[in-house]
Design a protein around this motif. Structure first.
Motif, PDB file in Angstrom:
ATOM      1  N   PRO A  99       0.792  -1.232   0.000  1.00 33.81           N
ATOM      2  CA  PRO A  99       0.000   0.000   0.000  1.00 33.81           C
ATOM      3  C   PRO A  99       0.822   1.279   0.000  1.00 33.81           C
ATOM      4  O   PRO A  99       0.556   2.194  -0.790  1.00 33.81           O
ATOM      5  CB  PRO A  99      -0.847  -0.144   1.270  1.00 33.81           C
ATOM      6  N   ALA A 100       1.827   1.384   0.851  1.00 35.68           N
ATOM      7  CA  ALA A 100       2.614   2.619   0.898  1.00 35.68           C
ATOM      8  C   ALA A 100       3.353   2.851  -0.412  1.00 35.68           C
ATOM      9  O   ALA A 100       3.430   3.987  -0.908  1.00 35.68           O
ATOM     10  CB  ALA A 100       3.598   2.569   2.062  1.00 35.68           C
ATOM     11  N   GLU A 101       3.890   1.793  -0.995  1.00 34.37           N
ATOM     12  CA  GLU A 101       4.615   1.922  -2.257  1.00 34.37           C
ATOM     13  C   GLU A 101       3.666   2.244  -3.401  1.00 34.37           C
ATOM     14  O   GLU A 101       3.991   3.043  -4.287  1.00 34.37           O
ATOM     15  CB  GLU A 101       5.386   0.630  -2.544  1.00 34.37           C
ATOM     16  N   ALA A 102       2.477   1.634  -3.380  1.00 35.14           N
ATOM     17  CA  ALA A 102       1.490   1.925  -4.423  1.00 35.14           C
ATOM     18  C   ALA A 102       1.045   3.383  -4.366  1.00 35.14           C
ATOM     19  O   ALA A 102       0.915   4.054  -5.391  1.00 35.14           O
ATOM     20  CB  ALA A 102       0.285   0.996  -4.276  1.00 35.14           C
ATOM     21  N   ARG A 103       0.832   3.883  -3.152  1.00 37.33           N
ATOM     22  CA  ARG A 103       0.446   5.292  -3.004  1.00 37.33           C
ATOM     23  C   ARG A 103       1.559   6.215  -3.503  1.00 37.33           C
ATOM     24  O   ARG A 103       1.304   7.203  -4.206  1.00 37.33           O
ATOM     25  CB  ARG A 103       0.134   5.608  -1.547  1.00 37.33           C
ATOM     26  N   ALA A 104       2.788   5.893  -3.121  1.00 36.18           N
ATOM     27  CA  ALA A 104       3.915   6.740  -3.522  1.00 36.18           C
ATOM     28  C   ALA A 104       4.084   6.722  -5.045  1.00 36.18           C
ATOM     29  O   ALA A 104       4.365   7.770  -5.654  1.00 36.18           O
ATOM     30  CB  ALA A 104       5.189   6.261  -2.832  1.00 36.18           C
ATOM     31  N   TYR A 105       3.931   5.566  -5.651  1.00 35.31           N
ATOM     32  CA  TYR A 105       4.065   5.447  -7.108  1.00 35.31           C
ATOM     33  C   TYR A 105       2.995   6.269  -7.814  1.00 35.31           C
ATOM     34  O   TYR A 105       3.293   7.063  -8.714  1.00 35.31           O
ATOM     35  CB  TYR A 105       3.975   3.976  -7.498  1.00 35.31           C
TER      36      TYR A 105
END
Length: 438
Positions: A99-105
């Motif tokens: 989730p955190a990486e998807a949001r950042a991407y």
């Protein structure tokens, strides 16, 4: 949005559409914990985190790489978020971004896209003419937001989303049906700047006169069908539909259950009595078709639906929306996830068609009797996988949008389609009959 030569207005429109979509995406992915984002709440749907990263990946591929001509940011994830390569049921097994990486991407891609929006020429290539690519991506994100809202409806557990009820309307008595006179009308569009390929081109259709329900079929009316043994009488069902309800022991719309002397439904984590005055929702095409047969009527064709929604018999022209050419306002239709439920049947008188048909836009997607087929002169654009691969008798057309649809992805020409067994979508219907049978 119609064709315009004002690039400033186009950029403002694109910025507003992209920003509105991203705010909704953020709401749908921030109202639950990360474990809810990575879980698969139904094999019919992706994990919410897949949709989140897919939104960013499509934006990167189309706006950053194709429109701006920049180098790929994350080419290694393209296949993971390819909707055609991996069916929904198998997506939890993929190496998805957390989730955190998807949001950042997704945020990184969006920042880059907003940087190029101000400098990208909005003419000279079909993909960018009138800001089409930006509108396409805003619509794509809103469509996935609706998909994520469906996932929220399917998830178990306490309520995560809230919204006020639709405004109260003094509806008053309405006729049960409206006569739509026979004759030709213009179906589809050739000049709606952000219309998708299956809405094009505009063409003439001749439709015999017919009657159509003034409002969508309500829960109360559908209860009468259930009480009359509609789900146990094979006469009303297509063979495939009958086999479906027998195999899965279906006896009511999805999310309904009987409790003593009343019907209850589960809606976004809340169990409540089924409101009889609201349009019925979460019914398959087979259920809609069976109800229509039971009622001595039929589902409207797609052309009939669009003529009822757009044709102005006084001027002879087809409007953008039932109420006219103006963009949707809150008083016109129940759109944009404002209320998380359909409004009572007969609401939104300001959104009525020239002939007085109500709620053709918003509230519930409406099944039609038509297969999803191309219009005469159809050309796939900008890729055949959006529409062309779905053409044929396997998919039925739905029209009009639902309370879960944003205005950018809903207009009088907009076409949706799905398999006739689908019930998790926000689908309802209205019925019709031939004029000569009156």
């Amino acid at each position: 949005m119609t064709v315009t030569d004002d690039p400033t207005a186009l950029r403002r429109r694109a910025l507003e559409a992209l920003t509105t979509a991203r705010a909704r995406t953020a709401l749908l992915t921030s109202c639950v914990e990360d474990d809810e984002l990575t879980a698969q709440h139904s094999p019919l749907m992706s994990p919410l985190v897949w949709d989140l990263a897919h939104i960013g990946n499509q934006e990167e591929q189309w706006l950053w790489r194709t429109v701006a001509g920049r180098d790929a940011l994350r080419p290694e994830i393209d296949s993971i978020y390819d909707a055609f390569e991996h069916p929904r049921a198998s997506r939890p097994t993929l190496p998805l971004l957390a989730p955190a990486e998807a949001r950042a991407y997704a945020s990184d891609v969006r920042g880059r896209v907003l940087d190029i929006l101000g400098s990208t020429p909005l003419e000279g290539r079909p993909l960018v003419d009138a800001g089409f690519a930006f509108g396409m991506i805003a619509q794509h994100e809103q469509q996935h937001d609706e998909t994520m809202l469906i996932t929220h409806q399917l998830r178990k557990g306490p309520q995560a989303l809230t919204a006020p009820p639709p405004p109260v309307t003094d509806i008053g008595p309405l006729p049960a049906e409206v006569l739509v006179p026979g004759g030709s009308f213009t179906m589809g569009t050739s000049d709606e700047a952000w219309a998708l390929d299956n809405e094009r081109p505009a063409h003439t259709r001749v439709v015999p006169g017919f009657f159509i329900d003034t409002v969508p079929v309500t829960n109360g009316a559908y209860m009468a069908f259930v009480a009359d043994g509609g789900y146990t009488d094979e006469r009303w069902w297509q063979a495939e539909g009958w086999e479906q309800i027998r195999r899965h022991d279906i006896g009511a719309p999805l999310f309904w259950r009987r409790d003593g002397g009343q019907w209850l439904r589960r809606r976004f984590g809340v169990t409540e009595p089924v409101p009889e005055d609201e349009p019925v929702v979460h019914v398959s095409w087979y259920e809609a078709d069976a109800y229509a047969r039971w009622a001595g009527r039929r589902l409207p064709t797609e052309a009939e639906w669009e003529k009822a929604a757009r044709h102005d018999p006084t001027t002879g022209r087809s409007r953008r929306y039932p109420w006219g050419d103006a963009e949707p306002e809150p008083g016109h239709a129940n759109l944009g996830q404002r209320h998380l439920r359909p409004a009572p049947a007969g609401s939104y008188p300001d959104g009525a068609s020239p002939l007085g048909v109500r709620q053709l836009i918003g509230d519930v997607w409406e099944w039609t009797s038509s297969d999803f087929l191309p219009y005469p002169g159809f050309t796939a654009f900008p890729y055949k996988e959006y529409s062309e691969v779905f053409f044929g008798p396997a998919h039925k057309v739905l029209r009009g949008g639902s309370f879960a649809v944003d205005p950018v992805a809903c207009r009088g020409t907009f076409r949706n389609w799905d398999l006739p067994v689908r019930r998790q979508i926000f689908s309802g219907f209205r019925t019709a009959r031939d004029a000569e049978l009156s």
